[in-house]
Design a protein around this motif. Sequence first.
Motif, PDB file in Angstrom:
ATOM      1  N   PRO A 160      27.651 -36.217 -72.232  1.00 61.72           N
ATOM      2  CA  PRO A 160      28.199 -37.089 -73.284  1.00 61.72           C
ATOM      3  C   PRO A 160      27.483 -38.432 -73.328  1.00 61.72           C
ATOM      4  O   PRO A 160      28.087 -39.490 -73.155  1.00 61.72           O
ATOM      5  N   ASP A 161      26.186 -38.400 -73.579  1.00 59.76           N
ATOM      6  CA  ASP A 161      25.392 -39.625 -73.546  1.00 59.76           C
ATOM      7  C   ASP A 161      25.717 -40.622 -74.656  1.00 59.76           C
ATOM      8  O   ASP A 161      25.720 -41.830 -74.419  1.00 59.76           O
ATOM      9  N   PRO A 162      25.935 -40.171 -75.911  1.00 66.96           N
ATOM     10  CA  PRO A 162      26.255 -41.165 -76.943  1.00 66.96           C
ATOM     11  C   PRO A 162      27.534 -41.934 -76.592  1.00 66.96           C
ATOM     12  O   PRO A 162      28.523 -41.325 -76.177  1.00 66.96           O
ATOM     13  N   GLN A 163      27.484 -43.246 -76.749  1.00 65.20           N
ATOM     14  CA  GLN A 163      28.671 -44.062 -76.490  1.00 65.20           C
ATOM     15  C   GLN A 163      29.339 -44.424 -77.812  1.00 65.20           C
ATOM     16  O   GLN A 163      28.673 -44.856 -78.759  1.00 65.20           O
ATOM     17  N   ALA A 164      30.647 -44.218 -77.872  1.00 63.46           N
ATOM     18  CA  ALA A 164      31.392 -44.487 -79.101  1.00 63.46           C
ATOM     19  C   ALA A 164      32.797 -44.956 -78.744  1.00 63.46           C
ATOM     20  O   ALA A 164      33.294 -44.690 -77.656  1.00 63.46           O
ATOM     21  N   PHE A 165      33.422 -45.659 -79.669  1.00 64.93           N
ATOM     22  CA  PHE A 165      34.786 -46.149 -79.443  1.00 64.93           C
ATOM     23  C   PHE A 165      35.526 -46.215 -80.769  1.00 64.93           C
ATOM     24  O   PHE A 165      34.916 -46.229 -81.847  1.00 64.93           O
ATOM     25  N   ARG A 166      36.822 -46.258 -80.673  1.00 63.41           N
ATOM     26  CA  ARG A 166      37.656 -46.446 -81.855  1.00 63.41           C
ATOM     27  C   ARG A 166      37.975 -47.924 -82.002  1.00 63.41           C
ATOM     28  O   ARG A 166      38.657 -48.496 -81.147  1.00 63.41           O
ATOM     29  N   THR A 181      22.541 -42.122 -78.654  1.00 68.04           N
ATOM     30  CA  THR A 181      21.630 -41.220 -77.952  1.00 68.04           C
ATOM     31  C   THR A 181      22.029 -39.766 -78.225  1.00 68.04           C
ATOM     32  O   THR A 181      22.965 -39.506 -78.981  1.00 68.04           O
ATOM     33  N   ASN A 182      21.345 -38.824 -77.601  1.00 65.91           N
ATOM     34  CA  ASN A 182      21.541 -37.410 -77.904  1.00 65.91           C
ATOM     35  C   ASN A 182      22.522 -36.737 -76.950  1.00 65.91           C
ATOM     36  O   ASN A 182      22.647 -37.128 -75.791  1.00 65.91           O
ATOM     37  N   PHE A 183      23.181 -35.705 -77.451  1.00 59.00           N
ATOM     38  CA  PHE A 183      23.925 -34.779 -76.600  1.00 59.00           C
ATOM     39  C   PHE A 183      22.905 -33.842 -75.954  1.00 59.00           C
ATOM     40  O   PHE A 183      22.098 -33.234 -76.651  1.00 59.00           O
ATOM     41  N   LYS A 184      22.956 -33.693 -74.625  1.00 55.79           N
ATOM     42  CA  LYS A 184      22.024 -32.818 -73.919  1.00 55.79           C
ATOM     43  C   LYS A 184      22.806 -31.682 -73.263  1.00 55.79           C
ATOM     44  O   LYS A 184      23.557 -31.907 -72.315  1.00 55.79           O
ATOM     45  N   SER A 185      22.618 -30.476 -73.774  1.00 58.33           N
ATOM     46  CA  SER A 185      23.385 -29.329 -73.299  1.00 58.33           C
ATOM     47  C   SER A 185      22.532 -28.380 -72.466  1.00 58.33           C
ATOM     48  O   SER A 185      21.354 -28.151 -72.774  1.00 58.33           O
ATOM     49  N   ALA A 186      23.146 -27.810 -71.438  1.00 54.40           N
ATOM     50  CA  ALA A 186      22.520 -26.704 -70.729  1.00 54.40           C
ATOM     51  C   ALA A 186      22.759 -25.418 -71.514  1.00 54.40           C
ATOM     52  O   ALA A 186      23.726 -25.314 -72.271  1.00 54.40           O
ATOM     53  N   ARG A 187      21.892 -24.466 -71.352  1.00 51.84           N
ATOM     54  CA  ARG A 187      22.053 -23.187 -72.016  1.00 51.84           C
ATOM     55  C   ARG A 187      23.251 -22.434 -71.420  1.00 51.84           C
ATOM     56  O   ARG A 187      23.767 -22.775 -70.351  1.00 51.84           O
ATOM     57  N   LYS A 217      21.474 -36.362 -81.855  1.00 55.71           N
ATOM     58  CA  LYS A 217      21.126 -34.962 -82.040  1.00 55.71           C
ATOM     59  C   LYS A 217      21.697 -34.132 -80.894  1.00 55.71           C
ATOM     60  O   LYS A 217      22.217 -34.670 -79.911  1.00 55.71           O
ATOM     61  N   LEU A 218      21.601 -32.830 -81.024  1.00 53.91           N
ATOM     62  CA  LEU A 218      21.953 -31.899 -79.949  1.00 53.91           C
ATOM     63  C   LEU A 218      20.655 -31.333 -79.402  1.00 53.91           C
ATOM     64  O   LEU A 218      19.854 -30.762 -80.145  1.00 53.91           O
ATOM     65  N   LYS A 219      20.446 -31.478 -78.092  1.00 55.36           N
ATOM     66  CA  LYS A 219      19.251 -30.953 -77.439  1.00 55.36           C
ATOM     67  C   LYS A 219      19.681 -29.920 -76.389  1.00 55.36           C
ATOM     68  O   LYS A 219      20.516 -30.219 -75.533  1.00 55.36           O
ATOM     69  N   VAL A 220      19.101 -28.745 -76.461  1.00 54.42           N
ATOM     70  CA  VAL A 220      19.474 -27.650 -75.570  1.00 54.42           C
ATOM     71  C   VAL A 220      18.394 -27.463 -74.513  1.00 54.42           C
ATOM     72  O   VAL A 220      17.202 -27.386 -74.837  1.00 54.42           O
ATOM     73  N   HIS A 221      18.806 -27.386 -73.253  1.00 54.73           N
ATOM     74  CA  HIS A 221      17.873 -27.294 -72.132  1.00 54.73           C
ATOM     75  C   HIS A 221      18.141 -26.045 -71.304  1.00 54.73           C
ATOM     76  O   HIS A 221      19.266 -25.560 -71.225  1.00 54.73           O
TER      77      HIS A 221
END
Length: 348
Positions: A160-166, A181-187, A217-221
């Motif tokens: 959960p790299d992107p930082q956001a708040f309400r 920043t991007n979401f970095k997901s494992a396969r 973006k969503l990046k898949v690793h």
Amino acid sequence: MGSEYKILIMGASYGSLLGTKLALAGHAVHLICLPAEADLINKEGAIVRMPVKGRDGLVEVNSKKLPGKMSAGGTAGVNPSDYHLVALAMQEPQYRSPGVRELLAAVAKAKVPCMSIMNMPPLTYLKRIPGIDADALRSCYTDASVWDVFDPKLVTLCSPDPQAFRPPEEKVNVLQVRLPTNFKSARFDSETHTAILRRLESDIEAARFDGIELPVKLKVHESVFVPLAKWAMLLAGNYRCVQRDGMRPIKDAVHSDQLGGEAVRVPGREREGPRAFRKVRERGTLAPDPVLRGAGSGERRGQHRAHRPPGADHRGAEGHALACGRSDRRAGRRLAGEEPEEGGLKRP
């Protein structure tokens, strides 16, 4: 783009960021949230504001204006089998709540692939990581039993790299991104389920909003270690906000002992971090030092926010929440084969 995917997202705060990106890419998203949130999202849309490089101010994206459909509702009457993917976007303690717990169990029973964007990885995911005794980490979770019904092959983790708040002055359907920043997901374990992630990655990359290429973006690793990149950042910054006598500003946590913080993340420093982080360094990509220092100083998220810890767990601790995610215990001590330190965030 091909045919749309149907995606269930459990959690509408941070989850609305991922949901908006998916709806922009033409997919159908359903958010699980509280009644007040659901009513606003269904009536007015989910509103996400984010900075875009080269543009002044924030770009506002309303889900009502996107090619994909976004809806919201409670846990009742949801059939997980209707969805291609489930995203877990609530804080870890919430999964033991009535209604949420039952829906989570139904997701596991339906064998729908799940992608977590929680700071606290599902206990099931840790079983996919070589050399980790997941059973030894059960005490770090509010209720570890909620994860027992899941098949590790069907669970992956997205950093959960992107930082956001309400914004507190806005309605609960508004989310503001401060670090895009991007979401970095494992396969996933299987190629079939990983293909879903890669398709979403491609569709998000190609999507445009009024001709604008939006960040996040969503990046898949391939590596199961890549989504753990934020662990060290949490320990070096966020969790050092938590003091025995209260909370201290994120700026102080980051800048008061930079060597101590960087030792967690950078190899070869005098006070090397625990063994778990050395494994992540070898196989993943840790957040660079300037990113953390910039976030701590307020450069990336506004000076008016720099006095507060950025993570939801730490805002919860500051607000005397009954339960907060314990990434500090899990990452900092248990995976290093050590006992957790006393103090810090407390369990009820």
